[in-house]
Design a protein around this motif. Structure first.
Motif, PDB file in Angstrom:
ATOM      1  N   ALA A  59     -16.503  -2.670  -6.469  1.00 25.34           N
ATOM      2  CA  ALA A  59     -17.758  -3.194  -6.855  1.00 25.34           C
ATOM      3  C   ALA A  59     -18.599  -4.083  -5.864  1.00 25.34           C
ATOM      4  CB  ALA A  59     -17.458  -4.353  -8.026  1.00 25.34           C
ATOM      5  N   ASP A  60     -19.715  -4.288  -6.108  1.00 25.52           N
ATOM      6  CA  ASP A  60     -20.592  -4.763  -4.965  1.00 25.52           C
ATOM      7  C   ASP A  60     -20.196  -6.286  -4.452  1.00 25.52           C
ATOM      8  OD1 ASP A  60     -22.905  -3.196  -4.670  1.00 25.52           O
ATOM      9  OD2 ASP A  60     -23.938  -4.002  -6.383  1.00 25.52           O
ATOM     10  N   GLY A  61     -19.885  -6.221  -3.012  1.00 20.66           N
ATOM     11  CA  GLY A  61     -19.362  -7.390  -2.506  1.00 20.66           C
ATOM     12  C   GLY A  61     -17.633  -7.625  -2.708  1.00 20.66           C
ATOM     13  N   GLU A  62     -17.008  -6.687  -3.067  1.00 20.48           N
ATOM     14  CA  GLU A  62     -15.836  -6.678  -3.521  1.00 20.48           C
ATOM     15  C   GLU A  62     -15.057  -6.115  -2.207  1.00 20.48           C
ATOM     16  OE1 GLU A  62     -12.469  -5.264  -6.876  1.00 20.48           O
ATOM     17  OE2 GLU A  62     -14.302  -4.153  -6.576  1.00 20.48           O
ATOM     18  N   SER A  63     -13.718  -6.776  -1.827  1.00 22.74           N
ATOM     19  CA  SER A  63     -12.936  -6.097  -0.999  1.00 22.74           C
ATOM     20  C   SER A  63     -11.554  -5.635  -1.536  1.00 22.74           C
ATOM     21  CB  SER A  63     -12.607  -7.053   0.274  1.00 22.74           C
ATOM     22  OG  SER A  63     -13.579  -7.525   0.895  1.00 22.74           O
ATOM     23  N   LYS A  64     -11.103  -4.593  -1.233  1.00 22.59           N
ATOM     24  CA  LYS A  64      -9.915  -4.187  -1.966  1.00 22.59           C
ATOM     25  C   LYS A  64      -8.667  -3.483  -1.200  1.00 22.59           C
ATOM     26  CE  LYS A  64     -10.214  -2.686  -6.396  1.00 22.59           C
ATOM     27  NZ  LYS A  64     -10.734  -1.877  -7.453  1.00 22.59           N
ATOM     28  N   THR A  65      -7.547  -3.694  -1.520  1.00 17.30           N
ATOM     29  CA  THR A  65      -6.410  -2.941  -0.690  1.00 17.30           C
ATOM     30  C   THR A  65      -5.879  -1.998  -1.878  1.00 17.30           C
ATOM     31  OG1 THR A  65      -5.760  -5.035   0.442  1.00 17.30           O
ATOM     32  CG2 THR A  65      -4.285  -3.307   0.197  1.00 17.30           C
ATOM     33  N   VAL A  66      -5.817  -0.522  -1.171  1.00 20.78           N
ATOM     34  CA  VAL A  66      -5.409   0.352  -2.047  1.00 20.78           C
ATOM     35  C   VAL A  66      -4.085   0.824  -1.362  1.00 20.78           C
ATOM     36  CG1 VAL A  66      -5.894   2.466  -2.846  1.00 20.78           C
ATOM     37  CG2 VAL A  66      -7.803   0.910  -2.633  1.00 20.78           C
ATOM     38  N   ASN A  67      -2.912   1.027  -2.159  1.00 19.84           N
ATOM     39  CA  ASN A  67      -1.900   1.541  -1.689  1.00 19.84           C
ATOM     40  C   ASN A  67      -1.603   3.021  -1.871  1.00 19.84           C
ATOM     41  OD1 ASN A  67      -0.342  -0.630  -0.806  1.00 19.84           O
ATOM     42  ND2 ASN A  67      -0.093  -1.474  -2.794  1.00 19.84           N
ATOM     43  N   VAL A  68      -1.681   3.907  -1.153  1.00 22.74           N
ATOM     44  CA  VAL A  68      -1.545   5.356  -1.437  1.00 22.74           C
ATOM     45  C   VAL A  68       0.055   5.663  -1.186  1.00 22.74           C
ATOM     46  CG1 VAL A  68      -2.353   7.660  -0.615  1.00 22.74           C
ATOM     47  CG2 VAL A  68      -3.824   5.784  -0.452  1.00 22.74           C
ATOM     48  N   LYS A  69       0.603   6.210  -2.095  1.00 18.18           N
ATOM     49  CA  LYS A  69       2.108   6.647  -2.173  1.00 18.18           C
ATOM     50  C   LYS A  69       2.238   7.964  -1.829  1.00 18.18           C
ATOM     51  CE  LYS A  69       3.705   3.447  -5.708  1.00 18.18           C
ATOM     52  NZ  LYS A  69       4.425   3.239  -6.796  1.00 18.18           N
ATOM     53  N   CYS A  70       2.848   8.370  -0.658  1.00 15.46           N
ATOM     54  CA  CYS A  70       2.880   9.508  -0.056  1.00 15.46           C
ATOM     55  C   CYS A  70       4.426  10.120  -0.229  1.00 15.46           C
ATOM     56  CB  CYS A  70       2.489   9.249   1.493  1.00 15.46           C
ATOM     57  SG  CYS A  70       0.893   9.000   1.820  1.00 15.46           S
ATOM     58  N   LYS A  71       4.596  11.416  -0.525  1.00 15.55           N
ATOM     59  CA  LYS A  71       5.838  12.133  -0.435  1.00 15.55           C
ATOM     60  C   LYS A  71       5.721  13.365   0.125  1.00 15.55           C
ATOM     61  CE  LYS A  71       4.768  14.310  -4.930  1.00 15.55           C
ATOM     62  NZ  LYS A  71       4.908  14.498  -6.201  1.00 15.55           N
ATOM     63  N   VAL A  72       6.896  13.922   0.522  1.00 18.29           N
ATOM     64  CA  VAL A  72       6.687  15.276   1.328  1.00 18.29           C
ATOM     65  C   VAL A  72       6.061  16.300   0.548  1.00 18.29           C
ATOM     66  CG1 VAL A  72       8.400  17.330   2.230  1.00 18.29           C
ATOM     67  CG2 VAL A  72       8.920  14.769   2.402  1.00 18.29           C
ATOM     68  N   ALA A  73       5.023  17.009   1.032  1.00 17.88           N
ATOM     69  CA  ALA A  73       4.082  17.883   0.367  1.00 17.88           C
ATOM     70  C   ALA A  73       4.644  19.398   0.974  1.00 17.88           C
ATOM     71  CB  ALA A  73       2.773  17.570   0.639  1.00 17.88           C
ATOM     72  N   ASN A  74       5.392  19.627   1.815  1.00 18.10           N
ATOM     73  CA  ASN A  74       5.872  20.991   2.099  1.00 18.10           C
ATOM     74  C   ASN A  74       7.012  21.144   1.541  1.00 18.10           C
ATOM     75  OD1 ASN A  74       6.827  19.197   4.078  1.00 18.10           O
ATOM     76  ND2 ASN A  74       6.200  20.620   5.693  1.00 18.10           N
ATOM     77  N   ALA A  75       7.664  22.428   1.727  1.00 16.72           N
ATOM     78  CA  ALA A  75       8.867  22.502   1.269  1.00 16.72           C
ATOM     79  C   ALA A  75      10.079  22.866   2.371  1.00 16.72           C
ATOM     80  CB  ALA A  75       8.983  24.054   0.252  1.00 16.72           C
ATOM     81  N   LEU A  76      11.187  22.614   1.987  1.00 14.11           N
ATOM     82  CA  LEU A  76      12.318  22.587   2.977  1.00 14.11           C
ATOM     83  C   LEU A  76      13.366  23.648   3.014  1.00 14.11           C
ATOM     84  CD1 LEU A  76      13.815  21.239   5.342  1.00 14.11           C
ATOM     85  CD2 LEU A  76      14.417  19.589   3.546  1.00 14.11           C
ATOM     86  N   ALA A  77      14.056  24.350   3.923  1.00 12.98           N
ATOM     87  CA  ALA A  77      15.142  25.310   3.706  1.00 12.98           C
ATOM     88  C   ALA A  77      16.196  24.915   4.696  1.00 12.98           C
ATOM     89  CB  ALA A  77      14.806  26.758   3.726  1.00 12.98           C
ATOM     90  N   SER A  78      17.486  24.679   4.285  1.00 14.65           N
ATOM     91  CA  SER A  78      18.383  24.515   5.234  1.00 14.65           C
ATOM     92  C   SER A  78      19.722  25.455   4.835  1.00 14.65           C
ATOM     93  CB  SER A  78      19.010  23.013   5.378  1.00 14.65           C
ATOM     94  OG  SER A  78      19.153  22.566   4.074  1.00 14.65           O
ATOM     95  N   VAL A  79      20.645  25.561   5.875  1.00 10.63           N
ATOM     96  CA  VAL A  79      21.471  26.405   5.783  1.00 10.63           C
ATOM     97  C   VAL A  79      23.205  25.716   5.886  1.00 10.63           C
ATOM     98  CG1 VAL A  79      21.617  27.298   7.874  1.00 10.63           C
ATOM     99  CG2 VAL A  79      22.643  28.587   6.180  1.00 10.63           C
ATOM    100  N   VAL A  80      24.073  26.098   5.010  1.00  8.42           N
ATOM    101  CA  VAL A  80      25.526  25.463   5.281  1.00  8.42           C
ATOM    102  C   VAL A  80      26.328  26.604   5.414  1.00  8.42           C
ATOM    103  CG1 VAL A  80      27.264  24.039   4.073  1.00  8.42           C
ATOM    104  CG2 VAL A  80      24.621  23.395   3.826  1.00  8.42           C
ATOM    105  N   PHE A  81      26.922  26.707   6.416  1.00 10.44           N
ATOM    106  CA  PHE A  81      28.041  27.873   6.683  1.00 10.44           C
ATOM    107  C   PHE A  81      29.084  27.348   6.253  1.00 10.44           C
ATOM    108  CE2 PHE A  81      24.687  28.849   9.808  1.00 10.44           C
ATOM    109  CZ  PHE A  81      24.342  30.190   9.269  1.00 10.44           C
ATOM    110  N   SER A  82      29.757  27.665   5.157  1.00  5.34           N
ATOM    111  CA  SER A  82      30.859  27.284   4.314  1.00  5.34           C
ATOM    112  C   SER A  82      32.162  27.837   4.433  1.00  5.34           C
ATOM    113  CB  SER A  82      30.642  27.284   2.723  1.00  5.34           C
ATOM    114  OG  SER A  82      31.887  26.946   2.207  1.00  5.34           O
TER     115      SER A  82
END
Length: 167
Positions: A59-82
């Motif tokens: 709104a006019d004359g208003e100050s605001k803090t905005v929290n932006v929740k971020c998370k991993v947005a790409n995908a991941l691969a890992s390997v386990v040699f059992s």
């Protein structure tokens, strides 16, 4: 983190730069805030990409803090040699790695490093090893129904490939 603030009514960009704890002057209106960190690479080793969005009404004359929740947005691969199979990798191979291939790019992972790739991509995976006895290189493309499921490669998904040697 990089911040991008866009006026939703006009589509004009109010701010696009590094995170700041300083006030960013803005007129009254509705804004979309996008925060990102890292690059959304087609394929990279140990390179997570974070992203989050939020909206704010000002709104006019208003100050605001905005929290932006971020998370991993790409995908991941890992390997386990059992070593739970009939034979142990270390007894059979002098080297063994998993080759991750995405859109003409490749990255070798070995159980220590992980491969991050753009969400929604469909990577293919190849086991690569060098036999101790003969020095022969073994290359085997992996197949599995889960490796054909798009959910396996969605944003934030971690595809853990566990390999065992049969008799």
């Amino acid at each position: 983190f990089n911040l991008k603030i866009t006026n939703q009514r006009t589509g004009s960009e109010l701010y696009n730069g590094s995170y700041t704890n300083q006030l960013i002057p803005a007129s009254a209106g509705r804004y979309e805030i996008e925060a990102t960190h890292g690059g959304d690479s087609v394929l990279a080793l140990d390179a997570p990409y974070y992203k989050g969005t939020a909206e704010a009404d000002l709104a006019d004359g208003e100050s605001k803090t905005v929290n932006v929740k971020c998370k991993v947005a790409n995908a991941l691969a890992s390997v386990v040699f059992s070593d739970g199979g009939a034979l142990k990798f270390e007894d059979q191979f002098s080297e063994c790695e998993l080759n991750v291939l995405v859109a003409g790019n490749s990255a070798l992972i070995d159980g220590v490093k992980s491969a991050y790739y753009r969400a929604g991509s469909t990577p293919t995976f190849e086991f690569r090893g060098t036999l101790k006895d003969s020095g022969e290189e073994v290359v085997q493309t992996l197949t599995n129904a889960k490796l054909e499921d798009p959910a396996t490669f969605a944003a934030g998904a971690h595809c853990v490939i566990t390999l065992k040697i049969g008799a």
